[in-house]
Design an enzyme around this catalytic site. Structure first.
Site, PDB file in Angstrom:
ATOM      1  N   GLY A  69       0.806  -1.212   0.000  1.00 20.72           N
ATOM      2  CA  GLY A  69       0.000   0.000   0.000  1.00 20.72           C
ATOM      3  C   GLY A  69       0.844   1.270   0.000  1.00 20.72           C
ATOM      4  O   GLY A  69       0.548   2.222  -0.728  1.00 20.72           O
ATOM      5  N   HIS A 199      -1.411  -7.490   2.173  1.00 24.38           N
ATOM      6  CA  HIS A 199      -1.460  -8.115   3.500  1.00 24.38           C
ATOM      7  C   HIS A 199      -2.685  -7.736   4.318  1.00 24.38           C
ATOM      8  O   HIS A 199      -2.856  -8.222   5.431  1.00 24.38           O
ATOM      9  CB  HIS A 199      -0.154  -7.870   4.266  1.00 24.38           C
ATOM     10  CG  HIS A 199       0.028  -6.492   4.825  1.00 24.38           C
ATOM     11  ND1 HIS A 199      -0.208  -6.203   6.141  1.00 24.38           N
ATOM     12  CD2 HIS A 199       0.429  -5.327   4.254  1.00 24.38           C
ATOM     13  CE1 HIS A 199       0.060  -4.915   6.369  1.00 24.38           C
ATOM     14  NE2 HIS A 199       0.444  -4.372   5.236  1.00 24.38           N
ATOM     15  N   THR A 235      12.821  -6.603 -10.963  1.00 20.22           N
ATOM     16  CA  THR A 235      12.270  -7.926 -11.280  1.00 20.22           C
ATOM     17  C   THR A 235      11.016  -8.168 -10.446  1.00 20.22           C
ATOM     18  O   THR A 235      11.030  -7.995  -9.227  1.00 20.22           O
ATOM     19  CB  THR A 235      13.322  -9.010 -10.995  1.00 20.22           C
ATOM     20  OG1 THR A 235      14.472  -8.706 -11.781  1.00 20.22           O
ATOM     21  CG2 THR A 235      12.801 -10.398 -11.352  1.00 20.22           C
ATOM     22  N   CYS A 322       1.072   2.047  12.300  1.00 15.17           N
ATOM     23  CA  CYS A 322       2.263   2.893  12.158  1.00 15.17           C
ATOM     24  C   CYS A 322       2.455   3.763  13.385  1.00 15.17           C
ATOM     25  O   CYS A 322       3.570   4.087  13.764  1.00 15.17           O
ATOM     26  CB  CYS A 322       2.128   3.804  10.949  1.00 15.17           C
ATOM     27  SG  CYS A 322       1.772   2.892   9.488  1.00 15.17           S
TER      28      CYS A 322
HETATM   29  N1  PLP Z   1      -3.006   3.109   3.586  1.00  9.90           N
HETATM   30  C1  PLP Z   1      -3.818   2.712   4.584  1.00  9.90           C
HETATM   31  C2  PLP Z   1      -5.171   3.317   4.713  1.00  9.90           C
HETATM   32  C3  PLP Z   1      -3.387   1.738   5.481  1.00  9.90           C
HETATM   33  O1  PLP Z   1      -4.193   1.353   6.479  1.00  9.90           O
HETATM   34  C4  PLP Z   1      -2.090   1.183   5.318  1.00  9.90           C
HETATM   35  C5  PLP Z   1      -1.576   0.195   6.280  1.00  9.90           C
HETATM   36  O2  PLP Z   1      -2.004   0.134   7.407  1.00  9.90           O
HETATM   37  C6  PLP Z   1      -1.298   1.625   4.244  1.00  9.90           C
HETATM   38  C7  PLP Z   1      -1.782   2.596   3.401  1.00  9.90           C
HETATM   39  C8  PLP Z   1       0.082   1.081   4.017  1.00  9.90           C
HETATM   40  O3  PLP Z   1       0.011  -0.226   3.452  1.00  9.90           O
HETATM   41  P1  PLP Z   1       1.278  -1.212   3.533  1.00  9.90           P
HETATM   42  O4  PLP Z   1       1.357  -1.680   4.945  1.00  9.90           O
HETATM   43  O5  PLP Z   1       0.939  -2.323   2.586  1.00  9.90           O
HETATM   44  O6  PLP Z   1       2.462  -0.457   3.093  1.00  9.90           O
END
Ligand code: PLP
Length: 377
Positions: A69, A199, A235, A322
Site C-alpha cells: 500500500g 497483506h 524484477t 504505524c
Molecule cells: N493506507 C492505509 C489506509 C493503510 O491502512 C495502510 C496500512 O495500514 C497503508 C496505506 C500502508 O500499506 P502497507 O502496509 O501495505 O504499506
C-alpha cells in the site's frame, strides 16, 4: 485467541500461499528472461495481473505490481503529480494515512507543490462544499482515501472524483482498507489511481498493486530495467503476484459481506456503548467500513485497555499500526476535534471475513472486564 486487528494485517490465506509455492521453488524463472523457464514465470505474472484487473474492472495493462500500500500510494501520488505539470496544487485531507501525508509533504518540500488540507467534521466526514471551494484551475491532483483505517469513515470517492475531473485534476484514492469490504471497482469509483495492499486481504506482506489509468503519464519511483510497462522497474515478485490474485479471488462478494458484517458490527457497537458508560464511538455511525469499530474510553488509557484485552486473549490495537507504540495521539482523532487526552484512550476493533458473532461477544465481555480492571488501578 480472538484476533480483531485485521486492519493492521490479516493472516495469509493458505490457498494463496499454496498458489505461490511453485513460483518460489521449481518455477524460479525471471519473467523478463526469454527462455522457457522465464516465459512460464511471465505467463503466471500476466495471468495474475489479468485476474486482478477483472476484479478491479480495469485493463490488465493498468495494474502495476508493487511492494504494498505504501508504495502504491507513493507511485500514484508522486507519479501522477510529477508527470502531469498542469499546476502545482494538490488537495488531500488531514485524516489520510501516513503513506499519503508523508508523500505529499515530500512533494511540497522538494518539488514546490502546494497542498490544501481539507478539514473533516467530528465524524471524520469531508464536507463537499469545502472540497469544491478548494478546487482551483491549477489543481493537478486530489488524493482522498476510500475508508479511513482508524475510524472507518467512508468518503464518497466517486462523487469527489467527478468533481475533480470537472476542473481537469487527476484523482488518487487509497483503497487499502476498503478492499474486500466496499466496491473498489474502477468503473464505479472513476478514479485515475488506486492503492491496494496484499497483506490486508489475505496475501503476504510486501505484496500490492497500484491501478494507474492507462492514458495518464506516470513518473516512476523506481528506475531501471523498465518492467511493468516502465512504471515500476525491478524484477517482479511472481510468487506474491500469484498469491495476491488468489487471495483476491477468495474474498467474499462485498455486497453480501457488507450486510453480514455491518449487522455484527452494529450489534457489537450497541453492546459496548450500553455496557461501558465512558465509551464513545469514533467515526461516522453509518457511513463507515463494515469491519472497523473504534472507541474512545474517557479517562482510561487505551494502551492499558489493549494490554488487559490481550491478557484475556483478545488482540486489538489503538489505531494505526504505524502510530502504535508512539505516544503521539492519533492525527485522525485530532483532526476530528478530539483533544489529545481523549485521543489517547482510543481502541480499534477490526474484523476479518471470518469474524463471528461469538467472537465479538467474547470480545465485548473481555472489554467490560478490561475496563473494570484498568479503572480499578
Ligand atoms: N493506507 C492505509 C489506509 C493503510 O491502512 C495502510 C496500512 O495500514 C497503508 C496505506 C500502508 O500499506 P502497507 O502496509 O501495505 O504499506
Amino acid at each position: 485467541m480472538v484476533y480483531l486487528d485485521n486492519a493492521a494485517t490479516t493472516p495469509v490465506n493458505p490457498a494463496a500461499l499454496r498458489a505461490a509455492w511453485p513460483w518460489l521453488t521449481e518455477e524460479f524463472g525471471n519473467p523478463s528472461s526469454t527462455h522457457e523457464l522465464g516465459q512460464r514465470a511471465s505467463d503466471a505474472l500476466e495471468d495474475a495481473r489479468a485476474r486482478i484487473a477483472a476484479w478491479l474492472n480495469c485493463r490488465a495493462s493498468e495494474v502495476v505490481f508493487t511492494s504494498g500500500g505504501t508504495e502504491s500510494d507513493n507511485l500514484g501520488i508522486s507519479g501522477l503529480a510529477l508527470a502531469n505539470p498542469r499546476g502545482r496544487h494538490i488537495i488531500s485531507a488531514k485524516t489520510e494515512h501516513e503513506a499519503v501525508l508523508e508523500t505529499l509533504d515530500y512533494l511540497a518540500r522538494f518539488h514546490d507543490f502546494e497542498v490544501t488540507w481539507l478539514p473533516v467534521d467530528s465524524l471524520g466526514v469531508i464536507i463537499e462544499a469545502d472540497f469544491v471551494a478548494a478546487l482551483r484551475d491549477d489543481t493537478t491532483l486530489v488524493s482522498l482515501m476510500l475508508a479511513n483505517n482508524e475510524i472507518g469513515t467512508v468518503h464518497p470517492i466517486a462523487r469527489f472524483a467527478e468533481l475533480a475531473h470537472q476542473v481537469g485534476a487527476a484523482f488518487h484514492t487509497d483503497a487499502v482498507q476498503a478492499a474486500g469490504w466496499l466496491d473498489t471497482r474502477i468503473s464505479t469509483l472513476g478514479v485515475d489511481s488506486l492503492a491496494l495492499s496484499g497483506h490486508k486481504i489475505g496475501a503476504p506482506k510486501g505484496s500490492g498493486v497500484a491501478y494507474l489509468r492507462g492514458r495518464l503519464a506516470v513518473e516512476p519511483l523506481l528506475h531501471g530495467g523498465g518492467q511493468e510497462n516502465g512504471r515500476r522497474s525491478g524484477t517482479e515478485n511472481v510468487a506474491w503476484a500469484v498469491a495476491l490474485a488468489t487471495a483476491i479471488e477468495a474474498l467474499p462478494n462485498f455486497a453480501e459481506e457488507q450486510s453480514r458484517v455491518t449487522k455484527l458490527r452494529d450489534d457489537f457497537v450497541a453492546e459496548v456503548l450500553q455496557s461501558v458508560p465512558t465509551a464513545t464511538l469514533s467515526g461516522h455511525p453509518k457511513q463507515r467500513h463494515p469491519g472497523i469499530a473504534s472507541f474512545c474510553f474517557e479517562g482510561i488509557s487505551g494502551e492499558a485497555v489493549l494490554l488487559e484485552l490481550e491478557r484475556r486473549g483478545v488482540i486489538v490495537s489503538s489505531g494505526s499500526a504505524c502510530a502504535a507504540g508512539s505516544n503521539e495521539p492519533s492525527h485522525v482523532l485530532i483532526a476530528c476535534g478530539f483533544n489529545a487526552e481523549l485521543a489517547q484512550t482510543a481502541v480499534r476493533f477490526s474484523f476479518s471475513h471470518l469474524t463471528s458473532a461469538e467472537e465479538l461477544q467474547q470480545a465485548a465481555a473481555a472489554l467490560r472486564e478490561s475496563i473494570s480492571a484498568v479503572s480499578a488501578i
